[in-house]
Each structure stands twice: as C-alpha cells, then as structure tokens.
Design a protein around this motif. Structure first.
Motif, PDB file in Angstrom:
ATOM      1  N   ASP A   1       0.762  -1.414   0.084  1.00 19.23           N
ATOM      2  CA  ASP A   1      -0.008   0.035  -0.018  1.00 19.23           C
ATOM      3  C   ASP A   1       1.040   1.119   0.080  1.00 19.23           C
ATOM      4  O   ASP A   1       0.840   2.413  -0.422  1.00 19.23           O
ATOM      5  CB  ASP A   1      -1.049  -0.063   1.128  1.00 19.23           C
ATOM      6  N   ASP A   2       2.147   1.110   0.601  1.00 21.43           N
ATOM      7  CA  ASP A   2       3.136   2.268   0.629  1.00 21.43           C
ATOM      8  C   ASP A   2       4.284   1.522   0.195  1.00 21.43           C
ATOM      9  O   ASP A   2       5.407   1.844   1.028  1.00 21.43           O
ATOM     10  CB  ASP A   2       2.971   2.875   2.237  1.00 21.43           C
ATOM     11  N   ASN A   3       4.389   0.907  -0.834  1.00 21.70           N
ATOM     12  CA  ASN A   3       5.564   0.498  -1.170  1.00 21.70           C
ATOM     13  C   ASN A   3       6.517  -0.315  -0.351  1.00 21.70           C
ATOM     14  O   ASN A   3       7.760   0.135  -0.213  1.00 21.70           O
ATOM     15  CB  ASN A   3       6.221   1.360  -2.145  1.00 21.70           C
TER      16      ASN A   3
ATOM     17  N   ASN B   1       6.900   1.475  13.791  1.00 16.73           N
ATOM     18  CA  ASN B   1       5.938   2.568  14.334  1.00 16.73           C
ATOM     19  C   ASN B   1       4.629   1.695  13.791  1.00 16.73           C
ATOM     20  O   ASN B   1       3.559   2.023  14.637  1.00 16.73           O
ATOM     21  CB  ASN B   1       6.044   3.730  13.456  1.00 16.73           C
ATOM     22  N   HIS B   2       4.542   0.997  12.910  1.00 19.60           N
ATOM     23  CA  HIS B   2       3.330   0.359  12.374  1.00 19.60           C
ATOM     24  C   HIS B   2       3.601  -0.636  11.562  1.00 19.60           C
ATOM     25  O   HIS B   2       4.593  -0.967  11.117  1.00 19.60           O
ATOM     26  CB  HIS B   2       2.595   1.487  11.543  1.00 19.60           C
ATOM     27  N   THR B   3       2.503  -1.704  11.510  1.00 22.32           N
ATOM     28  CA  THR B   3       2.953  -2.605  10.670  1.00 22.32           C
ATOM     29  C   THR B   3       1.877  -2.558   9.384  1.00 22.32           C
ATOM     30  O   THR B   3       0.961  -1.575   9.290  1.00 22.32           O
ATOM     31  CB  THR B   3       2.595  -4.102  11.230  1.00 22.32           C
TER      32      THR B   3
ATOM     33  N   LEU C   1      15.944   3.301  11.178  1.00 19.42           N
ATOM     34  CA  LEU C   1      14.608   3.135  11.942  1.00 19.42           C
ATOM     35  C   LEU C   1      13.435   4.291  11.444  1.00 19.42           C
ATOM     36  O   LEU C   1      13.772   5.242  11.658  1.00 19.42           O
ATOM     37  CB  LEU C   1      14.798   3.492  13.279  1.00 19.42           C
ATOM     38  N   ASP C   2      12.664   3.792  10.714  1.00 22.22           N
ATOM     39  CA  ASP C   2      11.379   4.514  10.119  1.00 22.22           C
ATOM     40  C   ASP C   2      10.562   5.289  11.146  1.00 22.22           C
ATOM     41  O   ASP C   2      10.301   4.829  12.359  1.00 22.22           O
ATOM     42  CB  ASP C   2      10.569   3.547   9.376  1.00 22.22           C
ATOM     43  N   VAL C   3      10.525   6.583  10.911  1.00 20.60           N
ATOM     44  CA  VAL C   3       9.764   7.332  11.779  1.00 20.60           C
ATOM     45  C   VAL C   3       9.888   6.958  13.209  1.00 20.60           C
ATOM     46  O   VAL C   3       8.742   6.895  13.833  1.00 20.60           O
ATOM     47  CB  VAL C   3       8.136   7.597  11.339  1.00 20.60           C
TER      48      VAL C   3
ATOM     49  N   THR D   1       1.969  22.395   4.582  1.00 17.33           N
ATOM     50  CA  THR D   1       2.493  21.151   4.155  1.00 17.33           C
ATOM     51  C   THR D   1       3.410  21.230   3.230  1.00 17.33           C
ATOM     52  O   THR D   1       3.985  22.180   2.822  1.00 17.33           O
ATOM     53  CB  THR D   1       1.209  20.307   3.704  1.00 17.33           C
ATOM     54  N   LYS D   2       4.209  20.041   2.882  1.00 19.05           N
ATOM     55  CA  LYS D   2       5.082  19.954   2.050  1.00 19.05           C
ATOM     56  C   LYS D   2       4.711  20.451   0.544  1.00 19.05           C
ATOM     57  O   LYS D   2       5.825  20.866  -0.362  1.00 19.05           O
ATOM     58  CB  LYS D   2       5.762  18.574   1.866  1.00 19.05           C
ATOM     59  N   TRP D   3       3.740  20.591   0.346  1.00 16.05           N
ATOM     60  CA  TRP D   3       3.076  21.182  -0.915  1.00 16.05           C
ATOM     61  C   TRP D   3       3.039  22.252  -1.355  1.00 16.05           C
ATOM     62  O   TRP D   3       2.809  22.908  -2.220  1.00 16.05           O
ATOM     63  CB  TRP D   3       1.745  20.221  -1.383  1.00 16.05           C
TER      64      TRP D   3
ATOM     65  N   ASN E   1      16.444  11.166  -0.486  1.00 14.23           N
ATOM     66  CA  ASN E   1      15.999   9.959  -0.186  1.00 14.23           C
ATOM     67  C   ASN E   1      14.881   9.579  -1.075  1.00 14.23           C
ATOM     68  O   ASN E   1      14.392  10.396  -1.861  1.00 14.23           O
ATOM     69  CB  ASN E   1      15.899   9.753   1.375  1.00 14.23           C
ATOM     70  N   HIS E   2      14.153   8.323  -0.825  1.00  9.05           N
ATOM     71  CA  HIS E   2      13.151   7.960  -1.501  1.00  9.05           C
ATOM     72  C   HIS E   2      11.951   8.693  -1.412  1.00  9.05           C
ATOM     73  O   HIS E   2      10.759   8.540  -2.063  1.00  9.05           O
ATOM     74  CB  HIS E   2      12.903   6.340  -1.393  1.00  9.05           C
ATOM     75  N   ASP E   3      11.989   9.650  -0.358  1.00  6.53           N
ATOM     76  CA  ASP E   3      10.693  10.443  -0.004  1.00  6.53           C
ATOM     77  C   ASP E   3      10.668  11.897  -0.722  1.00  6.53           C
ATOM     78  O   ASP E   3       9.838  12.826  -0.463  1.00  6.53           O
ATOM     79  CB  ASP E   3      10.434  10.544   1.233  1.00  6.53           C
ATOM     80  N   THR E   4      11.913  12.336  -1.260  1.00  4.47           N
ATOM     81  CA  THR E   4      12.150  13.602  -1.737  1.00  4.47           C
ATOM     82  C   THR E   4      12.719  13.701  -3.193  1.00  4.47           C
ATOM     83  O   THR E   4      13.092  12.793  -3.534  1.00  4.47           O
ATOM     84  CB  THR E   4      13.208  14.191  -0.617  1.00  4.47           C
TER      85      THR E   4
ATOM     86  N   GLY F   1       6.945  15.739  -5.388  1.00  6.72           N
ATOM     87  CA  GLY F   1       6.341  14.292  -5.308  1.00  6.72           C
ATOM     88  C   GLY F   1       7.369  13.293  -5.040  1.00  6.72           C
ATOM     89  O   GLY F   1       8.482  13.430  -5.384  1.00  6.72           O
ATOM     90  N   ARG F   2       7.026  12.049  -4.255  1.00  8.96           N
ATOM     91  CA  ARG F   2       7.815  11.040  -4.106  1.00  8.96           C
ATOM     92  C   ARG F   2       8.378  10.114  -4.964  1.00  8.96           C
ATOM     93  O   ARG F   2       9.348   9.592  -5.289  1.00  8.96           O
ATOM     94  CB  ARG F   2       7.387  10.163  -2.855  1.00  8.96           C
ATOM     95  N   ASP F   3       7.591  10.330  -6.291  1.00  8.59           N
ATOM     96  CA  ASP F   3       7.940   9.414  -7.230  1.00  8.59           C
ATOM     97  C   ASP F   3       9.119  10.148  -8.147  1.00  8.59           C
ATOM     98  O   ASP F   3      10.008   9.386  -8.963  1.00  8.59           O
ATOM     99  CB  ASP F   3       6.769   9.329  -8.225  1.00  8.59           C
TER     100      ASP F   3
HETATM  101  O1  TEU Z   1       8.425   8.510   5.956  1.00  5.12           O
HETATM  102  C1  TEU Z   1       7.913   9.522   7.122  1.00  5.12           C
HETATM  103  C2  TEU Z   1       7.273  10.435   6.584  1.00  5.12           C
HETATM  104  O2  TEU Z   1       6.952  11.225   7.473  1.00  5.12           O
HETATM  105  C3  TEU Z   1       6.922  10.864   5.392  1.00  5.12           C
HETATM  106  O3  TEU Z   1       5.754  10.290   5.238  1.00  5.12           O
HETATM  107  C4  TEU Z   1       7.121  11.967   4.921  1.00  5.12           C
HETATM  108  O4  TEU Z   1       6.538  12.912   5.805  1.00  5.12           O
HETATM  109  C5  TEU Z   1       6.853  12.498   3.503  1.00  5.12           C
HETATM  110  O5  TEU Z   1       7.055  11.227   2.808  1.00  5.12           O
HETATM  111  C6  TEU Z   1       7.703  13.532   3.023  1.00  5.12           C
HETATM  112  O6  TEU Z   1       7.647  13.508   1.519  1.00  5.12           O
HETATM  113  C7  TEU Z   1       8.574   7.068   6.212  1.00  5.12           C
HETATM  114  C8  TEU Z   1       9.046   6.334   4.936  1.00  5.12           C
HETATM  115  O7  TEU Z   1      10.330   7.063   4.762  1.00  5.12           O
HETATM  116  C9  TEU Z   1       8.187   6.738   4.028  1.00  5.12           C
HETATM  117  O8  TEU Z   1       8.435   5.987   2.798  1.00  5.12           O
HETATM  118  C10 TEU Z   1       6.899   5.934   4.427  1.00  5.12           C
HETATM  119  O9  TEU Z   1       5.986   6.342   3.843  1.00  5.12           O
HETATM  120  C11 TEU Z   1       6.372   6.417   5.737  1.00  5.12           C
HETATM  121  O10 TEU Z   1       7.730   6.468   6.775  1.00  5.12           O
HETATM  122  C12 TEU Z   1       5.325   5.361   6.513  1.00  5.12           C
HETATM  123  O11 TEU Z   1       6.250   4.231   6.832  1.00  5.12           O
END
Ligand code: TEU
Length: 540
Positions: free
Chosen positions: A57-59, A100-102, A196-198, A277-279, A312-315, A398-400
């Motif tokens: 759902d979130d790759n 933080n979550h599953t 360690l994610d979030v 927000t980031k947008w 990173n993969h989110d930016t 966008g993250r893509d």
């Molecule tokens: O990212 C944490 C997070 O807060 C992101 O949602 C962030 O705010 C956003 O992507 C910024 O553009 C981590 C992972 O790196 C991300 O890929 C996951 O989607 C997220 O946790 C949930 O596990």
C-alpha cells in the motif's frame, strides 16, 4: 572510532534499482548483480529500503511479515546471498526497520482485529468512538483522519500513515519483545544495522494529540538497545522529522546507548511555507538554509553524530530541487556533492544521485504511483485547488521523483528491466546513465568516487571542526574544516550566475583537492566563481 564514522552509505530503493527476472520490478538478485559497481563507487554500506512481505500500500513501508522476503524481491536465500556478497566487498547491508506501524495484513493485526479480548488486541491502538465520531482530529500523513472505524468491534484504530498501516502500541511490553526478537533475527544474519522509520513517533500519546517525542520514547530506545544492539558492531540511524540539535543528541550521544545517529530534516523543509504542508511551496532562502545546516554541524562538535543527505526515496532529486538540471546539470550535481561530502557526519547517497539523475515531469495524475501524492491530489481537488497547481506541486515535491528506475545504460528501459518497468523510466536515460558515467572521467560519478576516497584518506574531513564563512552571502556557501593544524576551505556557488567573493585569513599555500571547473588556483581577495562552481583546498 566506529566503522560508520568514516563510512559513506548508499540507499537502495529496491523496487527501482535493478530487475533481474523481467517482471519490471527491481529485486534482490538485481542488487547483488550491481555490487561490483557500488564497490567501484567506494561505499561502505547499503541502506536497503524494505524488502519484506507487504501488500505494497506504501511500497513496502507496510510490512505484513518482518521475517519473510516479498516474493517480488526474491527469497530469503537471495537475501543471505546479498549479505554474504556484500561482505566480500566490504559493503554492509543496513535494513529498514519499520516498527511504528505494521501492515493491516500483518498477522498481529489480523488477530487483533478478531475481537476486543484477542491476545494481540493491545499490540495496536484502539479507542471507543466519541459522540459517534473519531476520538479526536489527529490526521494521517497521507490525508484524512488518523482513525479508522472497525465495524466488527465498534472501535477506532490509529494510523498516522495510511489506513493499511495501523500504529503499533509501544506501551505493550509483549509487542516490544516481539520486535526485539525480530531485530535479533536480522542481526544474527549479519546485517550491518538498521535505519529506523519514523522512530520519533513510537512514544506517541494519541489522546493528547502528541505524536513525536513522547515521554517514553527514549526509554523504549534504551530498552531496544539493551535487548538487540548492545555489544554488536552495527550502525543505526533514526528517521526523525521532529529532531532539533538538542533532541538529536539524546538519540545519538554514545553514553546514552540509543542510536548511532538520526536523519534530521530542518534543511529539507525550508522551501515550504512554515506551518503548512510539503506541497505549499516557497523559494529557498540560502542564508537561512546555510544557517540551518551549519547549526547542525556545530552542535555535534563533541557528542552525538550527524547524518548528511540531500535526498532519499521520499524527496525530490537534489539537482532538480536546488541545482539546475538543465543547463548546469553536471556542474550543479557535483557542486552539491562537494558541499555535502566535506561536511562532518556520515554522508548518504540516494541511488542515481551519483550520476545526477533528475526529477521527472508528469502531466496527469494517471502517471503517479505514490500514495501520498495521489491522496493529496484528490483531497486538494475537492478543496478547490486547480489541477495545474496540484500537478506542479507533485512535479516539484512528489515522491515518485526519486522512484523512477535507475538508469544503467542507453538500451530500452535503461537496462533496468527487460520487461515493462513498474514506474516509467525517464526519457533522459539515453544520455544520463551509469554506463556513460563510468566511461567519462568528467562525470558526476567520478566526483562522488573522489569525494568518498577523500573521506577515507583525510581524517580532517571526518573529525575536523566546522566553521561557516560568509554567513550573509545569499549565493555562496563557504566553510572551513580545521583539524590538528590542517585546514580545508570549501566554496560552493549555488547560483546560475557568476559570483565574486573575497575571504580573509586564507592560506597562501594550499592544494586544490576537488573542483568541478578544473580550478588550480584561488585569488582569495577576489574569487570569481562560475555558475555552480564548487571546490575545496587543503592547507597545512
Ligand atoms: O517517512 C516518514 C514520513 O513522515 C513521510 O511520510 C514524509 O512525511 C513524507 O514522505 C515526506 O515527503 C517514512 C518513510 O520514509 C516513507 O517512505 C513511508 O511512507 C513512511 O515513513 C511510512 O512508513
């Protein structure tokens, strides 16, 4: 000294790195097949984004089994081979730990959902409705309420991310012990540590709407250390969007036995409107940005440790975000590399950064995979934003942007796959690709390789004190590193125009250590800088 203090880490987003079986999705054997390339680059560790079983759902950041490999990515044998082949080349594998979550498809949640008295119920965070509504107005990072109603039991569960990512309840000791067991499973396999994610969210107090930096956060991390990391020569890096220099020390001061370091995001949020927000975009103020980065450099003079990264993969891709990915793509990619890799801390390279890969431009939401962008698109359309505005924000943030396949060569699909890539390859792969970069001594790749080697050869880069120069200059980022009588001066012009600066107290005898314009000398009274010119000299 710890091995990770003079190391350079390379992040692999496995879906987009290298496909080996033609299904259009990158996989673990694909990564193993590229280890020689990474060895050539000179990195010491791979931070591997999640490869565990997941409904995606979130790759992969929604994990349904922490001790199983997603079949799309391969098998546990493939994973063992990656670890072993990495070890042969001096490359450690740092796993992504998402606790933080599953996923809602994890067995713990499947059980928890069955009834209020199920043994796993308390592994998650459940609340009764208040006046027939969600318990409060906490929102999910991926839009909408952070609470989802579970019809069967008549309670809401918390999810700070998607509804398919229920938050674990760290108050539950049995859950914590299960997490530690799982971490030891990986550590016993010989992995190099964890990202360690979030992790700053695990001590949350949802009733008080407190998510980051809850009161027991550091108790949990100390307990985790005691049960898993203690006595092992591994690195850990926490993802902490909330970190300040003071809180980052709590995580990374070695005396506290928590983590090796954290990712802080202060410099990553300065092109956003504060409080929004980031947008909600805003132009970057370089003076403010320099101050933010410098504050972190100075804060860790004694205890604690910095991580250094641009993407990173989110930016978005740094060359597109703050550089110029058109006229000065090569110059600006090298400029950001030089600026970052001579700072104090552990540098991270995100896959493709080392060849100057760029953002990709989309014209329709149908081209977007990322859940965050898609949810935002629909929410903002309802709120009355125009399509153009929203698509623009996605193109910028966008993250893509980071997730298009790595461009290996100029053959069809950039050598990423023989099948149909899960996310389209960027059209510029015909000129921007690894094969080209390796064969061209002037490529961005060779600057990264050189910078990694410089860090290995010069303790001043690892340990030297950091001093910001020209703090008020709005175009040029300049700093000094000082170590045992040795001095490095780094200049980087973040500008499309020529710049001129002058600097006092500069060495008359020095060696140019790295340059993106073949510079051999500097007139300190009047330094003429080309667009995105960056260089470093060493004296003493
Ligand atoms: O990212 C944490 C997070 O807060 C992101 O949602 C962030 O705010 C956003 O992507 C910024 O553009 C981590 C992972 O790196 C991300 O890929 C996951 O989607 C997220 O946790 C949930 O596990």
């Amino acid at each position: 000294m710890k091995w990770w203090q003079n190391a350079v880490v390379y992040q692999v987003y496995p879906r987009s790195f290298q496909d080996s079986n033609g299904d259009g999705i990158g996989d673990i054997p694909g990564i193993t097949s590229r280890l020689d390339y990474l060895e050539e680059l000179g990195i010491d560790a791979i931070w591997l984004s999640p490869v565990y079983a997941s409904p995606n759902d979130d790759n992969g950041y929604d994990i349904s089994d922490y001790q199983a490999i997603h079949p799309e990515f391969g098998t546990m044998e493939d994973m063992d081979e990656l670890i072993a082949e990495g070890e042969k080349r001096g490359i450690r594998i740092v796993m992504d730990l998402v606790v933080n979550h599953t996923s809602d498809e994890h067995n713990w949640f499947v059980e928890a959902r069955k009834s209020k008295d199920n043994a796993y119920r308390d592994y998650y965070i459940w609340r009764d409705p208040v006046d027939g509504q969600a318990p409060n107005d906490l929102t999910s990072a991926f839009n909408g309420s952070a609470w989802t109603f579970d019809e069967d039991s008549g309670q809401y569960y918390l999810h700070l991310f998607s509804r398919k990512q229920p938050d674990l309840n760290w108050e539950n000791e049995r859950m914590r012990q299960d997490v530690y067991k799982m971490m030891n499973f990986w550590l016993d396999k010989g992995v190099g540590g964890f990202r360690l994610d979030v992790i700053d969210l695990i001590g949350k107090l949802p009733d008080e709407k407190l998510t980051a930096n809850g009161p027991k956060l550091h108790d949990y991390l100390k307990e985790m250390h005691e049960h898993t990391l203690k006595g092992r020569d591994v690195m850990t890096v926490g993802e902490t969007w909330s970190a300040t220099p003071d809180s980052a020390k709590l995580y990374s001061d070695p005396a506290r036995n928590e983590l090796s370091m954290v990712f802080q995001f202060e410099h990553m949020m300065l092109d956003e409107q504060p409080g929004k927000t980031k947008w909600d975009l805003k132009e970057l103020d370089l003076v403010e940005w320099k101050q933010a980065l410098s504050k972190w450099q100075v804060a860790f003079k004694e205890d604690g440790w910095n991580s250094l990264f641009w993407n990173n993969h989110d930016t978005p891709r740094v060359v597109s975000r703050w550089g110029n990915d058109d006229t000065y793509r090569i110059e600006s990619a090298k400029c950001f590399a030089i600026l970052l890799h001579l700072m104090k801390g552990t540098p991270y390279i995100y896959q493709g950064e080392e060849i100057g890969m760029t953002n990709r431009i989309i014209t329709s939401i149908d081209e977007v995979d990322d859940i965050e962008s898609r949810n935002m698109y629909h929410e903002r359309l309802e709120q009355g934003y125009s399509k153009e505005e929203i698509l623009h924000a996605i193109n910028v943030k966008g993250r893509d942007n980071a997730r298009t396949p790595v461009q290996w060569d100029s053959s069809e699909h950039a050598g990423f796959t023989t099948g149909k890539p899960w996310l389209a390859v960027q059209p510029n792969y015909t000129s921007i690709n690894v094969e080209q970069a390796l064969s061209d001594k002037e490529s961005v790749f060779h600057t990264y390789k050189q910078l990694i080697q410089l860090r290995k050869d010069h303790p001043a880069i690892v340990w030297g004190d950091y001093i910001l120069l020209l703090p008020d200059n709005p175009n040029v980022f300049a700093y000094e590193r000082q170590y045992q009588g040795e001095k490095w001066v780094v200049l980087a012009s973040i500008s499309d125009e020529k710049q001129k600066v002058s600097l006092d107290d500069m060495p008359t005898e020095y060696e140019v250590m790295v340059t993106n314009y073949n510079r051999s000398a500097v007139d300190w009274n009047s330094v003429d800088l080309n667009p995105y010119e960056a260089f470093a000299v060493r004296a003493g």
